[in-house]
Enzyme design. Sequence first.
Site, mmCIF file in Angstrom:
data_model
loop_
_atom_site.group_PDB
_atom_site.id
_atom_site.type_symbol
_atom_site.label_atom_id
_atom_site.label_comp_id
_atom_site.label_asym_id
_atom_site.label_seq_id
_atom_site.Cartn_x
_atom_site.Cartn_y
_atom_site.Cartn_z
ATOM 1 N N ASP A 4 0.884 -1.164 0.000
ATOM 2 C CA ASP A 4 0.000 0.000 0.000
ATOM 3 C C ASP A 4 0.923 1.216 0.000
ATOM 4 O O ASP A 4 1.479 1.583 1.025
ATOM 5 C CB ASP A 4 -0.883 -0.046 1.262
ATOM 6 C CG ASP A 4 -1.654 1.245 1.486
ATOM 7 O OD1 ASP A 4 -1.637 2.114 0.597
ATOM 8 O OD2 ASP A 4 -2.269 1.370 2.571
ATOM 9 N N GLU A 149 -7.188 0.571 -4.365
ATOM 10 C CA GLU A 149 -7.128 0.491 -2.894
ATOM 11 C C GLU A 149 -8.449 0.030 -2.263
ATOM 12 O O GLU A 149 -8.433 -0.865 -1.404
ATOM 13 C CB GLU A 149 -6.681 1.839 -2.319
ATOM 14 C CG GLU A 149 -5.199 2.080 -2.575
ATOM 15 C CD GLU A 149 -4.767 3.536 -2.469
ATOM 16 O OE1 GLU A 149 -5.572 4.378 -2.016
ATOM 17 O OE2 GLU A 149 -3.625 3.828 -2.847
ATOM 18 N N ASP A 171 -12.549 5.630 1.789
ATOM 19 C CA ASP A 171 -11.097 5.558 1.963
ATOM 20 C C ASP A 171 -10.507 6.969 1.944
ATOM 21 O O ASP A 171 -10.367 7.573 0.886
ATOM 22 C CB ASP A 171 -10.515 4.699 0.825
ATOM 23 C CG ASP A 171 -8.997 4.534 0.933
ATOM 24 O OD1 ASP A 171 -8.383 5.137 1.826
ATOM 25 O OD2 ASP A 171 -8.436 3.792 0.105
#
Length: 547
Positions: A4, A149, A171
């Site tokens: 990430d 993501e 997010d």
Amino acid sequence: MGIDLGTTYSAVAVVEATGVPRVVNNGEGSAITPSVVLFKNAKGKDEPVVGGAAKRQAGLRPDDVVQHVKRYMGDPSWRFDSSNDESYRPEEVSAIILRALVRAAEAELGETIDDVVITVPAYFDDSRRTATRQAGEIAGLNVLRVLNEPTAAALSYGLSSDDDGIVLVYDLGGGTFDVTILGIEDSRFEVLATDGDRNLGGLDWDNALMKLVVDELEATHGVTDFWDDVDAVALLREKTEQAKRALSAVETTSIQLSLDIGHFSVDVTREGFEAATKSLLRRTQELVEDTLDESGLDWDDIDSVLLVGGSTRMPAVSALLARLSGANPVEGVNPDEAVALGAAIQAGIETGGEGDLSDVVIEDVTSQALGTVAQDDDGVDRNWVVIERNTKVPATGEQILTTLSPRTELHVWVTQGDDPDIDFTTEIGHGVFPLEEEWPTGTDFRVVYHYDIDQTVTVEVFRLPEDLLVGVFEIDRVANLTEEAVEAAAAKVGAMGADEAAAPAESAPAAPSVPTKPSGLPTLPTAASQSTAPAQTSAPAPRPSDR
Ligand code: AMP
């Protein structure tokens, strides 16, 4: 390994032999690593330091420290110049971060890592995705997939719980905001709609709090021209971020600033902070509501809300989502780790290796519309959408066009973005189709786009009414860097910090193609687009400099 690669922090995870993912801590024992690089001057050569040590220097040595590089991914003009007069592209800075993350994980695991999945905001366009992939290649990694993501977060949530249903992933990271609505059924993950703002994140909340503090310094402490002092601003940024985090847990805190002109203490309250950042939260709310509209669902249809990204720790975020959805967001999802864990699962799927991940199916949608340029009835060039945003991939769409003048070749410009104004779209490809014989004015033809799971766009042109195939061309990926430039950058980054001679010089970037538009572009007899998703509007993409 799953990575990430965040604007402010990054995290990595691997899948155990059982198929269960786990986060790998860095050398400092932390699950997250600041996405910050300090360029130390070591005998006339740059020696990069990544992570906590670099972040701690950000306030003291702002000229040697680079952060938030994710905001510049895909920007061909952005450079960071070190004090050694070396210049770094966003892909190179990201590669340095990736390499450091991988090395730390290798040390922790005692294994070599070659294959990685790197995550990106769902709303990243093609050039930003390619830049991310190339950053991985520059770091010497085999990038199996660039994964969205929110999809990654949903993967880790969906596989670790038995909760099927419709999930909304909110997010909010350090620099970007994404919202995605997915359906989860057993091991099937179907993205229904996605949207976001790549320039909205915790950093903007920091900026708002910084402004509050500076206003206070000016109003009650008589400080002037604060913003002109680069060092003081860098120090305040660091202190503000800490204060912002504290305000997620307590109602009031204070910021202590030791500047050349004196020591200052400024009190900040959660109430004041939330008032100053109300409009930012409102922007996320609007995007959430738009995305829900696009998915054709209501709040009643949403079974769970997942909060991902460090900034969702702000109490105002969970309060907003609870108010909108009528239920509390899911507990137990670690907002810092969910994306890396999902990326590791995807890496496991791609390598067909660990555990029983073979059943997992992910169906994604296009996060950007694809269009073509043609004149309207008034003779003005405009963008006509061929494949709508949020169409399930693989996707196909078409437009029927007509020649305005006799033609011996056809030009097709492929754009990204759904704004009719071509200045607000990004050109991602241009195909020229030579014709065997001259076509008279008024010849109709069909332009068909196919968008596959790896985001490769194939363009076909058919002459009407016979529907004869005229030609095909493929736009692979929009890259700022040529393969040679990636190789040169890999050599440059690979040599850094090692006992090698000077790194090779940077090669020139790929020259952008500058299409010269012929007169008599095709016009449209009908404005109807043939793809199936509902029409939406989106934030305009930046105008390419070469159009
Ligand atoms: P990410 O990119 O997902 O790692 O998110 C990083 C962002 O989350 C940064 O802007 C952090 O300042 C922010 N953040 C992390 N923890 C907190 C917290 N407790 N309260 C508010 N913001 C936080």
